[in-house]
Design an enzyme around this catalytic site. Structure first.
Site, mmCIF file in Angstrom:
data_model
loop_
_atom_site.group_PDB
_atom_site.id
_atom_site.type_symbol
_atom_site.label_atom_id
_atom_site.label_comp_id
_atom_site.label_asym_id
_atom_site.label_seq_id
_atom_site.Cartn_x
_atom_site.Cartn_y
_atom_site.Cartn_z
ATOM 1 N N GLU A 524 0.899 -1.323 0.098
ATOM 2 C CA GLU A 524 -0.122 -0.118 0.099
ATOM 3 C C GLU A 524 0.896 1.206 -0.170
ATOM 4 O OE1 GLU A 524 -0.566 -2.711 1.817
ATOM 5 O OE2 GLU A 524 -2.433 -3.234 0.889
ATOM 6 N N HIS A 591 -12.365 -5.648 7.787
ATOM 7 C CA HIS A 591 -13.483 -5.282 6.246
ATOM 8 C C HIS A 591 -14.656 -4.484 6.554
ATOM 9 C CE1 HIS A 591 -10.921 -8.861 5.283
ATOM 10 N NE2 HIS A 591 -10.873 -8.087 4.094
#
Ligand SMILES: Cc1ncc(C[n+]2csc(CCOP(=O)(O)OP(=O)(O)O)c2C)c(N)n1
Ligand SMILES: [Mg+2]
Length: 792
Positions: A524, A591
């Site tokens: 990322e 999530h």
């Protein structure tokens, strides 16, 4: 002399001149370091970190830094900046003094510590400059290795420019991708994960990145043996080395005092990087720090006498001097003259920088003292105190702007609104404005492409606009966007081949090519670095963080580098990267995140878009693409399969930033929210309607900027009751909205009941439907809170 002999003599003369020019630059730089340290020790500057001991590799390297190339490095590179004519010695001192006048410190307007240079990327109209004809120095930053993700991205842009056909016309941005990114890093900083992530990505991507490790054996006091496996970064990197038929990096080792050896190596190696896009690392060993790490502390505390002696003997300047004499390029006497001249010159630069820094402050001091004295004459009861104030201010040998403000303020307090102090007060306010412009501007682009000037334009539907899944709206939009705007690129984990995990880009790689829509490794931080580099080079990247929960991996780069970029360069550099991510609500601890507080608190300098559905998201993408600022777009993870009507003007309509929308009208209470939580709020509003309570729902749409016209206050004036609801932890995003409306908008004056926030629990959301229900805010909670407020 015959012709060949003349030519030989000429080329020898050229060679000698070039060497002596380099030696002069190195000597001037050393002098600047020595003098710079003195400026700190005598109190004229606050802190200094210098490039002494690193001069020789930098003069050698600067020879091969060409117009169009980029630099991303750290605080040791003043010599490189001088040699490449990126910075003058006078500017160096202006920055050391923190001179806020941008014409004195054009790199940071006094905002950055010394040796954090930057060249402009955009002009006064907000247009990208002809970067291909300039040497581009991207603004450094203090966190160690923080330059690495950006360096990767700057080099990666060359690959994109060389491979993507539709970018060919942008010849002012790139010359077929032949630009090299020069990246520097200290030996100890290679211990950071940033370094390894970037090196690995460069080896995979094959981009023209030249990494120079300035190895002086220490990271402040901690020696190499504590930092690096096998005590050598080039040894530790062996597995990354490019071999016949593999990808990877070229690895070179060179001695940092060996001027001739480095000139030779850099010439061929940089040419190879430029023409093949094979990245390389240059392990530049045996460098020194004649004055230690910085002005805070002395290296005698941690270096042995032997090491200190070795550093004196192997000082690069000394070695280059010996080499010049051995090769009969100049005599000892000539060099001594040159060195004396450098000393003199640098002193002059310093003096000039100091005079320029001081002059406006001196003027403020004089004006202030005169104004104070003039009221002292009229306010006899405070005359003595006022006289003392004026005397003290004028007696200050090195006054700062704050000393002026302090004196003015004290005088105003003493004068207590007396009309005699009118002029003094006016002056105080004018200086407040002036200082605000100097110190508090350019968080985002506030020039001609100010994003707030983008007006909203209506979304249009055809009579037969189909009702489709949210992700299909995005997919149609991206299709049109990529066909219309060649500068847009999209990438991230699973973005290329499958078109992202929610199919926003499904089928588009096949249509627009893997040069524009592509997969990346799971990394990322450097995905963000790729985006920052591309954006700084004039492109419009949309870089994905697959789920907002993984933003944490990238938050350092986004916060320290991207978010501060415009501020720290006083608006001269920008990276209009759009970070695309999805979040709020799905399943489980990793999530379902909605860490808005984290984003709001660490990413000032970005716009934060929280669209409730994909149609709104499209309008925001359009707006962002018209501006010059970076932004983060948080799409609703549970919204991709909700049905939305497909707009007929996908590329045309814009959702203006900072303008909330009332999505349901009601008389009794205002509920302010955004994103997925709005669906919970709607559910609660339906229930409340049945018992006769009218809920007005306001979607803030963007958290930064936040409700610039105070629309929420308008709603509150009508309902006199308010709840702020979101899915962040208590005190996070909802706390931010609460503060904005209550304090900034003065909402407290319109309340009938105590305002409140409804948020998720403090813990991470538990897995599955019940986990969600008991961890995140639910409709029942909202209904209960409203019923209670209505009974108060
Ligand atoms: C993330 C981070 N941690 C710690 C520091 C404090 N710090 C500044 S420079 C430095 C040492 C860096 O050493 P090296 O990379 O070898 O560069 P050198 O200064 O020796 O050229 C440290 C620990 C920092 N700036 N950033
Ligand atoms: Mg070091």
């Amino acid at each position: 002399m015959n012709e060949t002999a003349t030519l030989d003599q000429l080329s020898f003369d050229n060679f000698r001149d070039e060497v002596l020019k380099d030696y002069r630059t190195a000597c001037e730089s050393r002098e600047a370091s020595l003098l710079g340290r003195k400026e700190v020790l005598t109190g004229k500057a606050k802190f200094g970190i210098f490039g002494d001991g690193k001069e020789i590799p930098q003069v050698a390297l600067a020879k091969f830094f060409k117009p169009g190339d980029f630099y991303a490095g750290y605080y040791r590179d003043q010599t490189f900046a001088f040699a490449s004519r990126i910075a003058t010695l006078e500017e160096f001192f202006s920055q050391l003094y923190a001179d806020p006048d941008i014409s004195h410190d054009p790199h940071s307007a006094g905002r950055q510590m010394n040796s954090h240079f930057a060249t402009p990327l955009i002009d006064e109209h907000g247009e990208f400059l002809d970067l291909v004809n300039r040497k581009n120095y991207t603004a450094g930053l203090a966190p160690t290795a923080a330059q690495m993700p950006r360096a990767l991205g700057l080099a990666f842009a060359s690959k994109v420019f060389s491979e993507v056909e539709v970018l060919r016309p942008f010849s002012s941005l790139s010359n077929h991708g032949s630009e090299v990114c020069f990246c520097t890093i200290g030996d100890a900083s290679t211990s950071e994960g940033h370094f390894w992530e970037a090196v690995n990505a460069a080896g995979v991507l094959q981009v023209p990145l030249a990494i120079f490790v300035w190895d002086d054996g220490y990271g402040i006091s901690v020696p190499r043996s504590f930092q690096t496996t096998k005590g050598s970064v080039s040894e530790a990197m062996k597995g990354f080395q490019k071999k016949e038929g593999t990808n990877g990096l070229d690895i070179y080792k060179v001695k940092g005092w060996d001027y001739a050896g480095m000139c030779e190596l850099f010439e061929t190696a940089i040419h190879r990087i430029r023409t093949t896009h094979i990245p390389a690392i240059f392990h530049v060993e045996e460098l020194t720090q004649p004055q230690g790490h910085s002005t805070s502390g002395s290296h005698e505390r941690y270096k042995s006498p032997d090491r200190l002696q070795w550093e004196r003997e192997w000082d690069g300047l000394k070695k280059m001097r010996e080499w010049i004499i051995d090769n009969a390029l100049a005599s000892d006497e000539e060099l001594s003259d040159l060195e004396a001249d450098c000393k003199e010159q640098v002193r002059e630069y310093r003096n000039r920088a100091w005079e320029k820094y001081e002059a406006p402050i001196r003027a403020q001091v004089e004006r202030t003292a005169a104004l104070i004295r003039s009221i002292a004459g009229q306010l006899s009861h405070e005359a003595e105190k006022l006289e003392t104030l004026a005397n003290e201010l004028q007696g200050n040998r090195e006054p700062n702007r704050r000393d002026v403000m302090h004196a003015l303020h004290q005088a105003l307090v003493l004068a207590r609104k007396n009309p005699e102090a009118f002029e003094l007060e006016q002056y105080y306010h004018s200086l407040q404005d002036e200082n605000k412009a100097l110190y508090n501007s350019h968080l985002v682009h506030d020039g001609p492409k100010n994003i707030l000037s983008v007006q909203g334009s209506q979304v249009k539907y055809d009579h037969d606009s189909p009702l489709i899944n949210g992700y299909e709206v995005l997919n149609q939009y991206f299709d049109e966007l990529f066909s219309q705007n060649p500068k847009v690129l999209a990438f991230g984990e699973d973005v290329g081949q499958i078109g992202d995990v929610n199919q926003g880009f499904a089928g588009l790689q096949a249509k627009y090519g893997p040069g524009r829509i592509f997969d990346t490794g799971i990394r990322e931080m450097t995905i963000m670095g790729q985006g920052i580099g591309l954006a700084m080079r004039g492109l419009r990247p949309i870089a994905e963080i697959q789920y907002i929960d993984y933003l944490l991996y990238a938050i350092q780069t986004l916060s320290d580098d991207l978010a501060s970029l415009q501020y720290r360069t006083a608006g001269k550099q920008t990276a209009p990267l759009i970070v695309r991510t999805r979040g709020h609500r799905l399943e489980g601890i990793w999530h379902s995140g909605s860490p808005m507080g984290m984003i709001l608190h660490s990413l000032r300098g970005l716009h934060v878009c929280v669209p409730r559905n994909m149609v709104q998201a499209v309008g925001m993408y359009n707006t962002l693409l018209m501006g010059l600022d970076p932004a983060i777009m948080i799409e609703c993870l549970n919204g991709y399969r909700l049905k939305e009507k497909l707009p007929a003007n996908l590329l045309e309509y814009t959702v203006p930033l900072g303008i909330p929308e009332v999505i349901r009208e009601g008389e009794d209470i205002t509920i302010v929210s955004y994103g997925s939580t709005l669906r919970i709020v709607q559910e609660a509003a339906d229930v409340l309607e049945e018992v006769g309570i009218g809920v007005e729902i306001v979607d803030v749409q963007t958290l930064l900027p936040f409700d610039i016209h105070h629309k929420i206050l308008e709603s509150l004036k009508k309902t006199n009751n308010i709840i702020f609801a979101d899915e962040d932890v208590p005190g996070g995003g909802a706390g931010f909205m609460f503060n904005k409306v209550m304090e900034e908008q003065g909402g407290y004056r319109w309340l009938d009941t105590a305002p409140r926030t409804i948020t998720a629990q403090a813990h991470r959301p538990a897995y599955a439907s019940d986990g969600d229900y008991f961890s995140k805010p639910n409709a029942e909670q909202i209904v209960d809170a409203v019923l209670q407020m209505m009974s108060e």
